[in-house]
Write a protein that holds these residues in place. Structure first.
Motif, PDB file in Angstrom:
ATOM      1  N   HIS A 132      -7.144  -1.075   8.532  1.00 12.94           N
ATOM      2  CA  HIS A 132      -8.313  -1.319   7.704  1.00 12.94           C
ATOM      3  C   HIS A 132      -9.002  -2.630   8.080  1.00 12.94           C
ATOM      4  O   HIS A 132     -10.226  -2.735   8.062  1.00 12.94           O
ATOM      5  CB  HIS A 132      -7.929  -1.322   6.225  1.00 12.94           C
ATOM      6  CG  HIS A 132      -9.115  -1.403   5.322  1.00 12.94           C
ATOM      7  ND1 HIS A 132     -10.092  -0.425   5.298  1.00 12.94           N
ATOM      8  CD2 HIS A 132      -9.524  -2.359   4.461  1.00 12.94           C
ATOM      9  CE1 HIS A 132     -11.034  -0.773   4.444  1.00 12.94           C
ATOM     10  NE2 HIS A 132     -10.718  -1.943   3.927  1.00 12.94           N
ATOM     11  N   ARG A 133      -8.208  -3.635   8.469  1.00 15.53           N
ATOM     12  CA  ARG A 133      -8.847  -4.920   8.768  1.00 15.53           C
ATOM     13  C   ARG A 133      -9.697  -4.877  10.044  1.00 15.53           C
ATOM     14  O   ARG A 133     -10.609  -5.666  10.209  1.00 15.53           O
ATOM     15  CB  ARG A 133      -7.816  -6.052   8.836  1.00 15.53           C
ATOM     16  CG  ARG A 133      -6.735  -5.864   9.870  1.00 15.53           C
ATOM     17  CD  ARG A 133      -5.784  -7.056   9.836  1.00 15.53           C
ATOM     18  NE  ARG A 133      -4.712  -6.852  10.795  1.00 15.53           N
ATOM     19  CZ  ARG A 133      -3.865  -7.803  11.178  1.00 15.53           C
ATOM     20  NH1 ARG A 133      -3.985  -9.010  10.647  1.00 15.53           N
ATOM     21  NH2 ARG A 133      -2.926  -7.555  12.051  1.00 15.53           N
ATOM     22  N   ALA A 134      -9.400  -3.939  10.954  1.00 11.16           N
ATOM     23  CA  ALA A 134     -10.252  -3.789  12.142  1.00 11.16           C
ATOM     24  C   ALA A 134     -11.625  -3.249  11.720  1.00 11.16           C
ATOM     25  O   ALA A 134     -12.671  -3.684  12.219  1.00 11.16           O
ATOM     26  CB  ALA A 134      -9.603  -2.861  13.161  1.00 11.16           C
ATOM     27  N   VAL A 135     -11.615  -2.296  10.791  1.00 10.38           N
ATOM     28  CA  VAL A 135     -12.881  -1.746  10.277  1.00 10.38           C
ATOM     29  C   VAL A 135     -13.683  -2.855   9.589  1.00 10.38           C
ATOM     30  O   VAL A 135     -14.886  -3.010   9.809  1.00 10.38           O
ATOM     31  CB  VAL A 135     -12.606  -0.583   9.290  1.00 10.38           C
ATOM     32  CG1 VAL A 135     -13.891  -0.131   8.611  1.00 10.38           C
ATOM     33  CG2 VAL A 135     -11.943   0.583  10.017  1.00 10.38           C
ATOM     34  N   ARG A 136     -12.973  -3.646   8.761  1.00 12.21           N
ATOM     35  CA  ARG A 136     -13.639  -4.734   8.049  1.00 12.21           C
ATOM     36  C   ARG A 136     -14.198  -5.762   9.017  1.00 12.21           C
ATOM     37  O   ARG A 136     -15.315  -6.234   8.869  1.00 12.21           O
ATOM     38  CB  ARG A 136     -12.627  -5.396   7.102  1.00 12.21           C
ATOM     39  CG  ARG A 136     -13.215  -5.697   5.742  1.00 12.21           C
ATOM     40  CD  ARG A 136     -12.150  -6.099   4.735  1.00 12.21           C
ATOM     41  NE  ARG A 136     -11.053  -6.831   5.336  1.00 12.21           N
ATOM     42  CZ  ARG A 136      -9.759  -6.578   5.109  1.00 12.21           C
ATOM     43  NH1 ARG A 136      -9.405  -5.601   4.289  1.00 12.21           N
ATOM     44  NH2 ARG A 136      -8.823  -7.291   5.683  1.00 12.21           N
ATOM     45  N   TRP A 137     -13.410  -6.079  10.043  1.00  9.09           N
ATOM     46  CA  TRP A 137     -13.860  -7.061  11.041  1.00  9.09           C
ATOM     47  C   TRP A 137     -15.129  -6.566  11.735  1.00  9.09           C
ATOM     48  O   TRP A 137     -16.106  -7.309  11.879  1.00  9.09           O
ATOM     49  CB  TRP A 137     -12.749  -7.300  12.078  1.00  9.09           C
ATOM     50  CG  TRP A 137     -13.029  -8.455  13.004  1.00  9.09           C
ATOM     51  CD1 TRP A 137     -12.567  -9.731  12.887  1.00  9.09           C
ATOM     52  CD2 TRP A 137     -13.851  -8.435  14.187  1.00  9.09           C
ATOM     53  NE1 TRP A 137     -13.052 -10.516  13.915  1.00  9.09           N
ATOM     54  CE2 TRP A 137     -13.844  -9.754  14.731  1.00  9.09           C
ATOM     55  CE3 TRP A 137     -14.593  -7.454  14.824  1.00  9.09           C
ATOM     56  CZ2 TRP A 137     -14.551 -10.102  15.876  1.00  9.09           C
ATOM     57  CZ3 TRP A 137     -15.317  -7.800  15.974  1.00  9.09           C
ATOM     58  CH2 TRP A 137     -15.285  -9.104  16.496  1.00  9.09           C
ATOM     59  N   ALA A 138     -15.108  -5.304  12.173  1.00  8.55           N
ATOM     60  CA  ALA A 138     -16.254  -4.749  12.902  1.00  8.55           C
ATOM     61  C   ALA A 138     -17.509  -4.745  12.022  1.00  8.55           C
ATOM     62  O   ALA A 138     -18.601  -5.115  12.467  1.00  8.55           O
ATOM     63  CB  ALA A 138     -15.937  -3.337  13.386  1.00  8.55           C
ATOM     64  N   SER A 139     -17.349  -4.354  10.763  1.00  6.63           N
ATOM     65  CA  SER A 139     -18.514  -4.318   9.864  1.00  6.63           C
ATOM     66  C   SER A 139     -19.108  -5.716   9.706  1.00  6.63           C
ATOM     67  O   SER A 139     -20.323  -5.902   9.759  1.00  6.63           O
ATOM     68  CB  SER A 139     -18.110  -3.764   8.492  1.00  6.63           C
ATOM     69  OG  SER A 139     -17.729  -2.413   8.617  1.00  6.63           O
TER      70      SER A 139
END
Lengths: 320, 320
Positions: free
Chosen positions: A166-173
């Motif tokens: 989930h933190r990769a998604v958050r980082w990318a956003s």
């Protein structure tokens, strides 16, 4: 990615794998936002094609406002994929839409990119779950789906696969927002994401109409450009129908015009208008309206239609 | 209508039956185009509501440019439907969307309107064939379907019913063009006409996504306003995909991406992509492109996206 992952705001170097229309558009966008960009593409004429694309886009990007330090000189073409990603702080992949090709390419990118770096795919058609199948560290792979041309259209849809953290998604956003895009972060994979599902619904209805001799392509285009297309840059389909309900908004619209959902106005079957769906639409429109009253929205809509019509008239007349 | 029918260019008096949001919008439009308008509506507060609507619309209409002689004073509220239509040169009906009400109202209008006058209905949902059922002279009744607000959105879809004479359809299309609208003349009745079928396909896909928890209304709206909605005021769905085919245009697009029509990107089933449909789309896009090359269209698209984004930014910031 891990605890050493760079903060999205600290990124200065971006790597773009694939330099066709979409990849090249991303490169132009990142250069205009002041990033140093390293690009790699297997085609032999990559450098000349890329320079042409960036030259063509730069006047528009300059007019829109370049970030401090932005320069076309900040582009490096790497001789191999591995060199391109070896010191990347973020990777955007924009290869042709073939599943096997994407799977192999992402596995190669994943193997050669530092472990704390997020890797994003421009795919419009595949889910990250199927694309990350062969990746050694799939947890840092996300979809970051742009719209053509990526240097002008703000939208990016961000979503992970089953193995994505989930933190990769958050980082990318967060990174895409900082890099000047409008981001929709999706909680789960849906084929076609959001915008393309809506576009595809229109497109298929249009093809049915042409196939049945009900309308020509020119009539279909006119029906949008002279009609609802003039409202959509300001108000999407939900707020458009929120206004169609008058002072009662979406609640009135669904309670009174709900039965028209059963009308044969498209070949797409409607969902059951349950109380739950009704409430989600009503609350969702309140949220999308963000405190603006119906009167505010109507007044903004009218202003927007006039200004959009003028902008389009100017383009049709060839004003610069 | 008969050989004594007035020429569309000679019309100076228009009657509007029904003065709600749509009827009132038509009245504002016709007044701004310099017509004398006679209105009738059964509601007791018609006059005050109508004046408020026209007052609210007039600044925008003035800014867009009034026709010579245009004045808010050229509006007469008639005491009865019969008096309203007795000396009309054209009648536009905009009553609520109830079939029985429309059938009865159109029969009354038809009985009281001079025989050589075209009568048009604003219906968005019914075909003229079912609406003209009780009319003594159905041959002069057409659908003239506008978009909200009718004083700003140019599109009008014109189509007759089974008993409508072709010359009535032709007359109405010519009249609406002269009255400043963008007209699509349809050869045959299709439920929802054209634009609403396309809008409804988007709307139903959006409802499915919300019902399934795949997207919120705010995400759906953002996916359009920050994405494809920025292209649609200039290029409809067909020319948009014509550009997606690169230099090969629609032909390349269908020949290479045709298989993606089978992807589950919307709940709307695709038609079979036959050679005939392919050729109609390719030829139709050539016709819609009207001599503009792919490079011309791309350059116009980019210009339009920038200008539309600026117009929308201005509205969002509250610039006047």
């Amino acid at each position: 990615m891990n605890e050493h992952t760079i903060a999205p705001a600290d990124v200065t170097r971006v790597t773009c794998i694939g330099a066709g229309v979409i990849g090249g558009g991303w490169i132009a966008h990142f250069l205009a936002r002041g990033y140093h960009v390293t690009a790699w593409d297997p085609a032999s004429d990559t450098e000349s094609k890329l320079h042409r694309l960036i030259e063509a886009a730069w006047p528009a990007l300059t007019e829109l406002g370049l970030a401090e330090g932005a320069s076309r000189e900040n582009l490096t073409i790497a001789p191999t994929l591995e060199e391109a990603v070896s010191s990347a702080q973020f990777v955007q992949e924009s290869a042709p839409e073939t599943l096997e090709l994407k799977q192999d390419l992402l596995a190669r990118i994943d193997a050669a990119t530092p472990a704390d770096v997020v890797v994003s795919s421009s795919t419009s058609g595949y889910g990250m779950t199927e694309m990350q199948a062969h990746c050694p560290t799939p947890q840092r792979l996300v979809v970051g789906h742009p719209f053509n041309p990526p240097y002008l259209i703000p939208l990016v849809e961000v979503v992970g696969g089953e193995k994505t953290e989930h933190r990769a998604v958050r980082w990318a956003s967060e990174f895409f927002e900082i890099a000047g895009k409008s981001v929709i972060t999706m909680d789960r994979e849906v084929p076609g994401f959001i915008a393309n599902r809506l576009q595809e619904a229109i497109w298929r209805e249009a093809l049915h109409m042409v196939a049945n001799g009900e309308a020509t392509p020119a009539q279909i285009d006119t029906s949008i450009t002279e009609g609802p297309g003039l409202r959509w840059p300001l108000l999407g389909p939900c707020l458009t129908f929120h206004l169609a309900g008058g002072e009662g908004g979406m609640a009135h619209m669904l309670d009174h015009f709900g039965p028209s959902l059963k009308s044969p106005w498209t070949r797409l079957e409607a969902p059951e208008l349950t109380d739950d769906l009704r409430d989600r639409m009503v609350q969702g429109c309140e949220e999308a309206a963000d405190g603006r009253s119906i009167a505010d929205l109507v007044s903004d809509r009218d202003r927007a239609i006039i200004d959009v019509m003028r902008a389009i008239d100017g383009v049709r007349r060839g004003d610069s």
